[in-house]
Design a protein around this motif. Structure first.
Motif, PDB file in Angstrom:
ATOM      1  N   TRP A  41       1.002  -1.162  -0.042  1.00 14.17           N
ATOM      2  CA  TRP A  41       0.024   0.125   0.158  1.00 14.17           C
ATOM      3  C   TRP A  41       0.905   1.143   0.132  1.00 14.17           C
ATOM      4  CZ3 TRP A  41      -3.946  -1.744   4.323  1.00 14.17           C
ATOM      5  CH2 TRP A  41      -4.705  -2.618   3.866  1.00 14.17           C
ATOM      6  N   ASP A  42       0.376   2.441  -0.605  1.00 13.48           N
ATOM      7  CA  ASP A  42       1.172   3.529  -0.835  1.00 13.48           C
ATOM      8  C   ASP A  42       0.565   4.310   0.540  1.00 13.48           C
ATOM      9  OD1 ASP A  42       1.963   6.185  -1.218  1.00 13.48           O
ATOM     10  OD2 ASP A  42       1.745   6.053  -3.510  1.00 13.48           O
ATOM     11  N   ARG A  44       1.264   7.288   1.490  1.00 11.72           N
ATOM     12  CA  ARG A  44       1.013   8.558   1.075  1.00 11.72           C
ATOM     13  C   ARG A  44      -0.350   8.741   0.535  1.00 11.72           C
ATOM     14  NH1 ARG A  44       4.338  11.367  -3.149  1.00 11.72           N
ATOM     15  NH2 ARG A  44       3.762   9.562  -4.015  1.00 11.72           N
ATOM     16  N   LYS A  45      -0.764   7.905  -0.230  1.00 15.09           N
ATOM     17  CA  LYS A  45      -1.952   8.026  -0.942  1.00 15.09           C
ATOM     18  C   LYS A  45      -3.400   7.868   0.245  1.00 15.09           C
ATOM     19  CE  LYS A  45      -1.851   6.334  -5.747  1.00 15.09           C
ATOM     20  NZ  LYS A  45      -2.046   5.332  -6.229  1.00 15.09           N
ATOM     21  N   ASN A  48      -3.594  10.995   2.171  1.00 12.93           N
ATOM     22  CA  ASN A  48      -4.285  11.933   1.670  1.00 12.93           C
ATOM     23  C   ASN A  48      -5.943  11.637   1.543  1.00 12.93           C
ATOM     24  OD1 ASN A  48      -2.092  13.378   0.906  1.00 12.93           O
ATOM     25  ND2 ASN A  48      -1.649  12.448  -1.121  1.00 12.93           N
ATOM     26  N   LEU A  49      -5.849  10.267   1.247  1.00 16.85           N
ATOM     27  CA  LEU A  49      -7.346   9.898   1.200  1.00 16.85           C
ATOM     28  C   LEU A  49      -8.153  10.310   2.708  1.00 16.85           C
ATOM     29  CD1 LEU A  49      -9.473   8.047  -0.258  1.00 16.85           C
ATOM     30  CD2 LEU A  49      -8.666   6.408   1.050  1.00 16.85           C
TER      31      LEU A  49
END
Lengths: 302, 291
Positions: A41-42, A44-45, A48-49
Motif C-alpha cells: 500500500w502507498d 502517502r495516498k 491523502n485519502l
C-alpha cells in the motif's frame, strides 16, 4: 394488500435513487486498496485519502489516541495516526468509520449495534475462513462479510412500515429475517442490497455476495467461492451469538449446508477442519466484533 | 480480548497464555472438553491449585505431569466441579424449549410423548429443570417422560427428596419458583409434586452398562460432565451406547464445553443452535455420515 402488490410497489420505490443512502466517499478507494497486498500500500495516498474526509480524519486521530493503542504522547498528524494504528488494522478501522455514519441511528428499525456487531463478526469470520481454506483474497472476504447485509439498511430507510412488519414477524415467530421479509414484502434484503451495491458501483464480486449470500440466487461461478465463504460465515455468526439481537429458532447442520458443500468441493482441506474447535474459537471473534463496534460507536454517540 | 489474568507467583505473564493454551489443548485432546477463552481465569485458578498441591514451581513441570491420566482426572474434577443449579446453560435450554420441543410437537407421531433421558443426574437439578420447561410448554395432546440416572445412590436419594438451598434456585424464572417450589426453614426450598412426579430416577453407571441405558428410545438425552471423566475407550463405548439409546432424529446434549472430539465413530452429527450445540442421530439411521 397481497405480497405481489407490495412487491410491485416496493420495486417502484426502490428505483427512486434519491431515497437511497449515498456511497461514503472513501468507500470505493478503500475497496480499491484491497487489490494490492497490505505491504504494497502507498501510505502517502492513504494519508491523502483520509485528509480529504474531515470526519474520517477526526476519527483516525481519536482512535490513534485512544487507550487501545496506549500511546503516551498525543498524536496530532494523520500520518502519525496511520503509523500508530498500523497496516494490520488500518483498513478494518477506516472502513468501519466510513460505514458507521451511513444512516442516522434514529432511522434504524433494528438495533444498529446488533447490526454492526453481526456485520463485523461476519467480516472477521469470513477472513478467518478464507485463511483456513486458502482463498487468495482474505481481505476481500472481510469486505464481503462487512457489507453482506447492507440491504437491511435499504429496507430500513426506504420501506420502514413494511420492514417493521417483517421484523416484528421475525421477532415474534423467531424466524430468519430473510424468510420474514420474503413473506411480508415479497423481496428480501438481498435484492434491496444488490440495487444499492450497483448504484454505489461496488466491485461485481461484492455485489454478488450481497445478492446471493442466502442462496436464493446462485452466484456466478467466478464469485462463488467468495459468496460461499461469506454465506458460511453469516451462518456461523447466527449460531455463535452474533445475531440480530433476537432469538432465531434455527438448527443448523453445517456440513449439510450448501455453502459448506460447495467449499469442501472447492477447498478439500476444509474436510479436516475441527468444527467443534472452530465454533469455540469463533466466540473470540464475537468479543472482537463487539469491541470494534463499541470503540467506533462510542465517539459517534457523543 | 487481551487476557486479564492475575499475576501469579509461579508464572511469568509472558509465558502464561502459551502455557494455558497448551493445557487447554491437552485437555481437549484427551477428552473433548474445550475451554473457551472466557473461562481461562478459572482454568488458571485450577492449574494454580494443582501446582500448589503437587509442590511444583512452573507450568512447564505441570504440563509434563499432565501426561499422567490420574493428574488429568484431578484437574478435570476441579474444572467441572461447578455448582449444581436449576436452569444452567440457558442457551441449551433455549434450543430445547424454543427449537426442539415445538419441532417434536409438530411432528406426526403416534405416541405423542417426548422421551427425555438424563445421565449423571446428580441431585436432580437438570432433570427437574427439563421437567419444569416441559411442564411450561405442555400441550393437551402431548405428554412427556423423563428418566434420570446416576451411579451414586446418595445423590439419587437427594434427587428424590428434592429439597434445595436458595442458591440452586437463583436462575429459576420467578413464576416457576412460585408455582413449583415451597419455602422451608433455613432458606431451603422443596420442589412440589407436580414436577417431582414427572421424573423417574434409577441407579445407572454409563461406564459400566453393557446395554443402552434406557429401555425405550429417547428423543433427547442430556449427559453433562460425565464423559469427560472416562478414559478414551470407555468414552467411545459410552457414546455409542448413548447413540443406541436415541430414537432416529433424537438429540444428545453434553455440557457446552464438551464434545465428542476424539470419539467420532458414534454416527451422531454436530448440530448448531443459537449459541448452543447438540449431537443428532440421523433421521434416516441407515445413512450415517451422509447429508
Amino acid at each position: 394488500m397481497t405480497t405481489d402488490l407490495v412487491r410491485a410497489s416496493l420495486e417502484e420505490r426502490i428505483k427512486d435513487v434519491h431515497a437511497m443512502p449515498t456511497v461514503p466517499p472513501t468507500l470505493l478507494p478503500l475497496l480499491h486498496m484491497l487489490e494490492l497486498p497490505a505491504d504494497q500500500w502507498d501510505m502517502r495516498k492513504i494519508v491523502n485519502l483520509i485528509a480529504c474526509d474531515p470526519s474520517l480524519a477526526a476519527q483516525c486521530l481519536r482512535m490513534a489516541n485512544s487507550p487501545l493503542f496506549g500511546r503516551s504522547r498525543t498524536i496530532t498528524t494523520i500520518h502519525a495516526a496511520v503509523i500508530t494504528i498500523g497496516t494490520g488494522r488500518l483498513w478494518d478501522l477506516l472502513t468501519a468509520f466510513c460505514l458507521m455514519d451511513l444512516a442516522p441511528a434514529d432511522q434504524w428499525l433494528m438495533d444498529p449495534l446488533a447490526f454492526w456487531e453481526h456485520s463485523f463478526g461476519c467480516a472477521l469470520i469470513s477472513r478467518h475462513l478464507a485463511q483456513i481454506v486458502g482463498f487468495t483474497q482474505p481481505d476481500k472476504a472481510y469486505a464481503g462479510g462487512l457489507l453482506h447485509d447492507v440491504g437491511e439498511m435499504v429496507n430500513s430507510l426506504l420501506f420502514p412500515k413494511e420492514f417493521r412488519a417483517a421484523a416484528d414477524l421475525a421477532f415474534a415467530e423467531e424466524l430468519p429475517l430473510v424468510e420474514a421479509e420474503q413473506y411480508v414484502m415479497g423481496i428480501s434484503h438481498c435484492e434491496a442490497g444488490r440495487l444499492l451495491a450497483e448504484q454505489w458501483h461496488l466491485p461485481p464480486d461484492l455485489v454478488q455476495v450481497i445478492q446471493c449470500h442466502h442462496h436464493q440466487v446462485p452466484p456466478v461461478p467466478e464469485c462463488a467461492a467468495l459468496v460461499m465463504i461469506v454465506s458460511l460465515a453469516d451462518l456461523l455468526c447466527r449460531v455463535r451469538g452474533m445475531d440480530y439481537g433476537y432469538y432465531e429458532a434455527v438448527q443448523v447442520d453445517l456440513v449439510a449446508d450448501p455453502a459448506w458443500l460447495f467449499l469442501v468441493r472447492e477447498f478439500p482441506r476444509l474436510q479436516e477442519l475441527d468444527l467443534v474447535r472452530l465454533s469455540h474459537e469463533l466466540d473470540d471473534f464475537a468479543v472482537e466484533a463487539k469491541r470494534i463496534v463499541a470503540s467506533v460507536f462510542h465517539a459517534d454517540s457523543k | 480480548m487481551a487476557s486479564t489474568l492475575v499475576a501469579s507467583p509461579h508464572l511469568s505473564d509472558a509465558s502464561l497464555d502459551g502455557a494455558l493454551v497448551r493445557v487447554r489443548d491437552e485437555i481437549y485432546r484427551a477428552c473433548g472438553l474445550f475451554l473457551p477463552t472466557a473461562e481461562w481465569c478459572a482454568l488458571q485458578a485450577c492449574c494454580q491449585r494443582r501446582l500448589q498441591a503437587l509442590g511444583l514451581d512452573s507450568m512447564r513441570d505441570y504440563l509434563a505431569r499432565l501426561a499422567d491420566t490420574a493428574e488429568l482426572a484431578h484437574l478435570l474434577r476441579q474444572i467441572t466441579a461447578g455448582e449444581r443449579r436449576f436452569y444452567r446453560y440457558s442457551r441449551q435450554l433455549d434450543a430445547f424449549r424454543r427449537v426442539l420441543v415445538p419441532a417434536f410437537q409438530a411432528a406426526p407421531r403416534r405416541d405423542k410423548c417426548l422421551r427425555v433421558g438424563n445421565i449423571g443426574c446428580g441431585g436432580g437439578e437438570d432433570a427437574y429443570t427439563l421437567a419444569m420447561v416441559l411442564q411450561e410448554s405442555s400441550r393437551d395432546d402431548w405428554t412427556f417422560d423423563i428418566h434420570a440416572l446416576d451411579a451414586d445412590q446418595c445423590l439419587l436419594a437427594r434427587a428424590r427428596e428434592a429439597v434445595y438451598p436458595a442458591s440452586a434456585l437463583a436462575r429459576v424464572p420467578p413464576h416457576c419458583r412460585q408455582k413449583y417450589f415451597s419455602a422451608l426453614p433455613e432458606e431451603r426450598f422443596a420442589l412440589g409434586d407436580v414436577v417431582r412426579s414427572r421424573v423417574r430416577f434409577s441407579p445407572g453407571d454409563l461406564a459400566a452398562l453393557a446395554s443402552p441405558p434406557f429401555e425405550a428410545g429417547m428423543d433427547v438425552i442430556v449427559c453433562r460432565e460425565v464423559l469427560v471423566h472416562f478414559d478414551a475407550a470407555t468414552r467411545r463405548r459410552a457414546l455409542r451406547r448413548l447413540a443406541d439409546a436415541l430414537n432416529a432424529g433424537g438429540y444428545l446434549f453434553l455440557a457446552p464445553a464438551e464434545s465428542t472430539a476424539g470419539a467420532a465413530d458414534h454416527g451422531l452429527r454436530l448440530i448448531h443452535f443459537p449459541a448452543a450445540t447438540a449431537y443428532r442421530k440421523p433421521a434416516s439411521a441407515s445413512l450415517p455420515g451422509l447429508s
